[in-house]
Every structure is written in C-alpha cells, then in structure tokens.
Design an enzyme around this catalytic site. Sequence first.
Site, PDB file in Angstrom:
ATOM      1  CE1 TYR A   3      -4.345   1.859   4.492  1.00  0.00           C
ATOM      2  CE2 TYR A   3      -3.030   0.573   6.022  1.00  0.00           C
ATOM      3  CZ  TYR A   3      -3.300   1.003   4.743  1.00  0.00           C
ATOM      4  OH  TYR A   3      -2.527   0.574   3.723  1.00  0.00           O
ATOM      5  CE1 TYR A   8      -4.482  -1.605  -4.440  1.00  0.00           C
ATOM      6  CE2 TYR A   8      -4.936  -3.952  -4.277  1.00  0.00           C
ATOM      7  CZ  TYR A   8      -4.661  -2.739  -3.679  1.00  0.00           C
ATOM      8  OH  TYR A   8      -4.556  -2.670  -2.302  1.00  0.00           O
ATOM      9  CB  VAL A  42       0.372  -5.788   4.435  1.00  0.00           C
ATOM     10  CG1 VAL A  42      -0.878  -5.225   5.071  1.00  0.00           C
ATOM     11  CG2 VAL A  42       0.189  -6.066   2.961  1.00  0.00           C
ATOM     12  CB  SER A  88      -0.932   0.006   1.203  1.00  0.00           C
ATOM     13  OG  SER A  88      -1.935  -0.939   1.012  1.00  0.00           O
ATOM     14  CE  LYS A 129      -3.989   0.428  -1.088  1.00  0.00           C
ATOM     15  NZ  LYS A 129      -4.479  -0.142   0.162  1.00  0.00           N
TER      16      LYS A 129
HETATM   17  N1  GLN Z   1      -1.841  -5.596  -1.648  1.00  0.00           N
HETATM   18  C1  GLN Z   1      -2.370  -5.413  -0.327  1.00  0.00           C
HETATM   19  C2  GLN Z   1      -3.875  -5.600  -0.299  1.00  0.00           C
HETATM   20  O1  GLN Z   1      -4.524  -5.126  -1.146  1.00  0.00           O
HETATM   21  C3  GLN Z   1      -2.006  -4.056   0.174  1.00  0.00           C
HETATM   22  C4  GLN Z   1      -2.558  -3.758   1.552  1.00  0.00           C
HETATM   23  C5  GLN Z   1      -1.630  -2.973   2.421  1.00  0.00           C
HETATM   24  O2  GLN Z   1      -0.437  -2.880   2.185  1.00  0.00           O
HETATM   25  N2  GLN Z   1      -2.162  -2.448   3.499  1.00  0.00           N
HETATM   26  O3  GLN Z   1      -4.413  -6.207   0.570  1.00  0.00           O
END
Ligand code: GLN
Length: 318
Positions: free
Chosen positions: A248, A196, A266, A70, A73
Amino acid sequence: MNEPHLSPAAISATLRELHEKYLPLREGRLADYIPELSKADPDHFGIAVATVKGEVFEAGNAEDPITLQSVSKPFVYGMALEDLGAEAVHEQVGMEPTGEAFNSIIELEKKTHRPYNPMINAGALAVTNLISGTSPADKLGRILRLFSRYAGHPVHLDGSVFVSERFSGHRNRAIAHLLRHFGRMGPEIDENLDLYFQQCSILFSTKDMALMAATLANGGVQPVTGERVLARPNLRPLLSLMFTCGMYDSSGEWAFHVGLPAKSGVSGGILAVVPGKMGIAVTSPLLDKSGHSVRGHAVFRELAERWGLSLFNGGGEA
Ligand code: GLN
C-alpha cells in the site's frame, strides 16, 4: 542453495535468532475495526521459509493458523487472470500504486472511477466480482480449492472472523456500492462482499503462507506437491503488482529496504517472494499505521540485509 549463509543449518539458526530478538518488540496495535481480530494474541509470532526445492524452515508459532485477510488479494487476482486473461481484468482495475491507505475510497471517487490496483480493497472487490462460478457456493468452492493447492492441503474458513467482518465492514460496503455506481460491479453486491470477506477469512499458517510465496518463487509450481497452481505468463502481473502496490502506502519504503514483491494483511501476515529461491512469511498481529505487522516488517528488513535478498543488489553477493 550454494550460498553458505543459506545452508539449512544457517537458515534455521537465523530464524530462531530473529524470533528471539523481535519477540520483545511490542509496538503497534491489533486491527480492531474487525472486532474478532482484536481477540488475537499479541505475542503470536511465526516465521517460515520455504525453498523452491520444498524444504521448509520455521520458528515460533509457524504452524498456528491466522486469517489471510489481504494476503489473499494477489492470489484471487491470479485466479481472475486465469479465468479471463489480463486484458479483461485490467478493463476493471488499474495497475498503479495509490499512495493511499488500503481501504481508501477517495481515489475511486476522484479520477477514472476505476480502482487503481488489485492489491487495495477497491481493486480487490472489483476483482472478486470477476471470479467465475455458477453460484456463490461454487465461487467460494473454487477459491478454497485454489488456496488448498497453494498450501498443499485442504484449507477452510474462520467463520467467526467472516461473520465479524460481514457485520462491521461498512467501509467495504460503501466501496462496493460506489463500484456498482460506476459500473465496476454487478447487481449481486452483497454476494460479492460475502465472497470477498470469505477469501479474507481463509485460515493459513505461517508455513502455508511461505509455501504459497514459494510457489510464486518457483514459477507457479507448488514446490512440495509439484502441482502447477498458476500459469507462468500470469506470474509477472502478480509479482509486479505485489512489488509496486502490495504494501500500500509504504510500498516505496518496502522496496527501498526489502526490495521484494510482498503482500501484507491486517491479521498480521506478510509474505514475500524471492524469485527462483524461496518464499518467506512472518505472522504477528501488532500492526503499524499502514496496517503491516511491526514484527514482520522488522524481520524482513533484517533478513533482506543479512541474506542480500533485494532484487536490486546488482546480482552479486552482499
Ligand atoms: N478484510 C480486510 C478489509 O477489507 C482486509 C484488509 C487488509 O488485510 N489490509 O478491511
């Protein structure tokens, strides 16, 4: 840097000290919902600082790449802003924090049927859907070229992580289909999910992440290559949404303790922007319940305190 605690020698010493201090911290869990990420070394731990003058400082495994997840993003959101402008992008995605987990589907269903912000999965999927290109390969090429410019060198995907998430990402598939139902995604749902998952699988070292954050700290110009990567008017949308939504459901706690625009992923990366000064990144894969690196969070809290980094310190020395 004029501040003595930010002299090159002091920065290097602090990074080494924090690496040593927090390496024994073994709390948290690997992200196992993407099977390939559960193979990560729990003791991978990199810290890097890149200043707006292009100086780079590092400790631990700062040169070893991990996938961005993420952390990608805000930067893909930036690309959509450059392609279409803020007004068109924000017809499809909001600018409010949710207080829910990054992969929540609840908020999308409940109210406006528009994702709350581009930093959570629903919003990021809607944003990736807006990326221009003549074909899926063309769109991926554009995204890879953008991230290469932020890093200052060519970057590529981790194919195993991509395939692993492609076959396990049922929650993201559900979100994408719900977005399609609400008219927030075109008919190419699978192509868009692939794009994505691919942006999430881009490999970046801690040092690359620090340089990417330093590019934002430096008004959109990569401090080593001198190349403008983001138009100046698009900085404020990126930084403000990283600040309010980038962590978040713990964005408020992060604002309280660290006080900087930031984004986590993550695979264990966290980057933060100190406007006009530096980018900072920490990578380590053991995660807390919100999906943030435990060691990363600890390092940022201590660095923010020691170096007086919070945007809300009142402008004076700590
Ligand atoms: N690729 C992961 C997902 O979509 C990214 C989530 C994250 O890094 N918080 O679940």
